[in-house]
Structures are given as C-alpha cells and as structure tokens.
Design a protein around this motif. Structure first.
Motif, mmCIF file in Angstrom:
data_model
loop_
_atom_site.group_PDB
_atom_site.id
_atom_site.type_symbol
_atom_site.label_atom_id
_atom_site.label_comp_id
_atom_site.label_asym_id
_atom_site.label_seq_id
_atom_site.Cartn_x
_atom_site.Cartn_y
_atom_site.Cartn_z
ATOM 1 N N ASN A 144 12.541 -0.994 -13.359
ATOM 2 C CA ASN A 144 12.662 -1.526 -11.635
ATOM 3 C C ASN A 144 14.162 -1.978 -11.339
ATOM 4 O O ASN A 144 14.451 -2.206 -10.143
ATOM 5 N N LEU A 145 15.074 -2.214 -12.499
ATOM 6 C CA LEU A 145 16.221 -2.510 -12.301
ATOM 7 C C LEU A 145 17.270 -1.572 -11.716
ATOM 8 O O LEU A 145 18.042 -2.047 -10.926
ATOM 9 N N PHE A 146 16.846 -0.180 -11.917
ATOM 10 C CA PHE A 146 17.736 0.754 -11.260
ATOM 11 C C PHE A 146 16.888 1.805 -10.371
ATOM 12 O O PHE A 146 17.481 2.632 -10.031
ATOM 13 N N LEU A 147 15.548 1.816 -10.421
ATOM 14 C CA LEU A 147 14.910 2.718 -9.483
ATOM 15 C C LEU A 147 14.327 2.099 -8.335
ATOM 16 O O LEU A 147 13.639 0.951 -8.648
ATOM 17 N N GLU A 148 14.262 2.667 -7.276
ATOM 18 C CA GLU A 148 13.459 2.097 -6.177
ATOM 19 C C GLU A 148 12.290 2.250 -6.370
ATOM 20 O O GLU A 148 11.819 3.327 -7.037
ATOM 21 N N PRO A 149 11.354 1.579 -5.409
ATOM 22 C CA PRO A 149 9.907 1.850 -5.538
ATOM 23 C C PRO A 149 9.540 3.271 -4.683
ATOM 24 O O PRO A 149 10.514 3.674 -3.942
ATOM 25 N N TRP A 150 8.761 4.000 -5.359
ATOM 26 C CA TRP A 150 8.287 5.355 -4.631
ATOM 27 C C TRP A 150 7.181 5.266 -3.763
ATOM 28 O O TRP A 150 6.382 4.468 -4.050
ATOM 29 N N GLN A 151 7.351 6.038 -2.657
ATOM 30 C CA GLN A 151 6.476 6.116 -1.652
ATOM 31 C C GLN A 151 5.353 7.270 -1.932
ATOM 32 O O GLN A 151 6.032 8.384 -2.438
ATOM 33 N N LEU A 152 4.192 6.922 -2.076
ATOM 34 C CA LEU A 152 3.390 8.240 -2.270
ATOM 35 C C LEU A 152 3.298 9.211 -1.575
ATOM 36 O O LEU A 152 3.708 9.045 -0.477
ATOM 37 N N LYS A 174 0.930 -1.135 0.112
ATOM 38 C CA LYS A 174 0.089 -0.114 -0.031
ATOM 39 C C LYS A 174 0.740 1.136 -0.026
ATOM 40 O O LYS A 174 1.723 1.191 0.802
ATOM 41 N N GLY A 175 0.407 2.009 -1.028
ATOM 42 C CA GLY A 175 1.371 3.371 -0.856
ATOM 43 C C GLY A 175 2.509 3.325 -1.625
ATOM 44 O O GLY A 175 3.378 4.479 -1.591
ATOM 45 N N THR A 176 2.973 2.217 -2.472
ATOM 46 C CA THR A 176 4.353 2.151 -2.968
ATOM 47 C C THR A 176 3.873 2.011 -4.711
ATOM 48 O O THR A 176 3.222 1.501 -4.752
ATOM 49 N N ILE A 177 4.765 2.863 -5.278
ATOM 50 C CA ILE A 177 4.589 2.560 -6.729
ATOM 51 C C ILE A 177 5.734 1.648 -7.174
ATOM 52 O O ILE A 177 6.999 1.942 -6.941
ATOM 53 N N ASN A 178 5.779 0.478 -7.625
ATOM 54 C CA ASN A 178 6.769 -0.256 -8.174
ATOM 55 C C ASN A 178 7.014 -0.002 -9.525
ATOM 56 O O ASN A 178 5.899 -0.006 -10.280
ATOM 57 N N HIS A 179 8.154 0.149 -10.418
ATOM 58 C CA HIS A 179 8.158 0.438 -11.635
ATOM 59 C C HIS A 179 8.187 -0.820 -12.641
ATOM 60 O O HIS A 179 8.361 -1.731 -11.701
ATOM 61 N N ILE A 180 7.998 -0.655 -13.736
ATOM 62 C CA ILE A 180 7.882 -1.860 -14.547
ATOM 63 C C ILE A 180 9.265 -2.053 -15.035
ATOM 64 O O ILE A 180 10.001 -1.323 -14.962
ATOM 65 N N PHE A 181 9.421 -3.097 -15.681
ATOM 66 C CA PHE A 181 10.749 -3.672 -16.245
ATOM 67 C C PHE A 181 11.144 -2.762 -17.542
ATOM 68 O O PHE A 181 10.061 -2.698 -18.300
ATOM 69 N N PRO A 182 12.086 -2.293 -17.670
ATOM 70 C CA PRO A 182 13.488 -2.449 -16.807
ATOM 71 C C PRO A 182 13.716 -1.378 -16.038
ATOM 72 O O PRO A 182 14.757 -1.330 -15.358
#
Length: 134
Positions: free
Chosen positions: A81-89, A71-79
C-alpha cells in the motif's frame, strides 16, 4: 498430489526432486484451470468484468473483499500500500489477475525445467544457498 509426491519421496529418495518438479508443473496447470473454471462459472470474461463493476457500484451490506474500506475498491496490504494505489474493481483488476495467473504458470514451468537441467549437471542443491549451486 502432494501426498503422492511425499510418498514417492519416502519410497525412493533419489526421485524426490523429479516428483517435486512434476508437482510444481501440475500446481501451475491446476491454478490456470481453476481461473478458467471461475470465469466460465461467471459466464465468460465480459460477464465477469461487468459483475465486478456492478459489485463495485452496488451498495451491498457486506463488501466483496474484507480489506476494502470503500465499496468496489481493493486496498493493498502493507508494504504494497506504500507504493500501489487502491484498485477499482473492473476491467483493470481482471486483467491484472489474469496476467498474474499466466505469469505464475510460466515462471513455475520455466523454473521446473531449469531445476531438471541443473539436476542433470549435479549442481541443483535444493535448500542450499551456495555460489556453486543453481
């Protein structure tokens, strides 16, 4: 707007580049206005940020974004997500989205002006990847 550009291009093919450039500028302006509208609907920047933070902490049944595993986290799509951390809203995500809209608007306008200049010097070859074309 897209229909109008296509219609004008059919009537006068020599004006297709100019109408597409105008469409690009309008598209950038419309995206900026839509972003402003969304923030106004949420009650301003501060309320939008607090809404995002509240949604990030809330234990709602359906997540705000489908891609988020927490909840409250944005996970990035491939690719990404390989170099970006998930973002907190919250504040940071809001600033990133705001900067992205402004950057898109500026880049679209600058490339449209460059296309006009290159077209004037007859070196704008739309769709062609050649060293002689801009």
């Amino acid at each position: 707007m897209n229909f109008l550009v296509q219609f004008v291009s059919l009537l006068n093919p020599s004006m297709s580049v100019e109408t597409e450039i105008l469409r690009d500028c309008y598209e950038a302006f419309a995206m900026y206005c839509f972003g402003i509208y969304l923030i106004a609907c949420l009650g301003g920047e501060k309320r939008a940020i607090s809404f995002m933070e509240r949604e990030g902490r809330a234990g709602v049944k359906s997540p705000l974004l489908e891609q988020s595993s927490e909840k409250g986290t944005i996970n990035h799509i491939f690719p990404m997500n390989l170099f970006l951390e998930p973002w907190q809203l919250g504040q940071r995500v809001y600033q990133i989205m705001k900067a992205g809209i402004v950057q898109y608007m500026i880049i679209k306008a600058v490339t449209a002006v460059l296309a006009v200049i290159l077209e004037a010097f007859d070196v704008y070859c739309e769709g062609d990847f050649k060293w002689q074309c801009g």
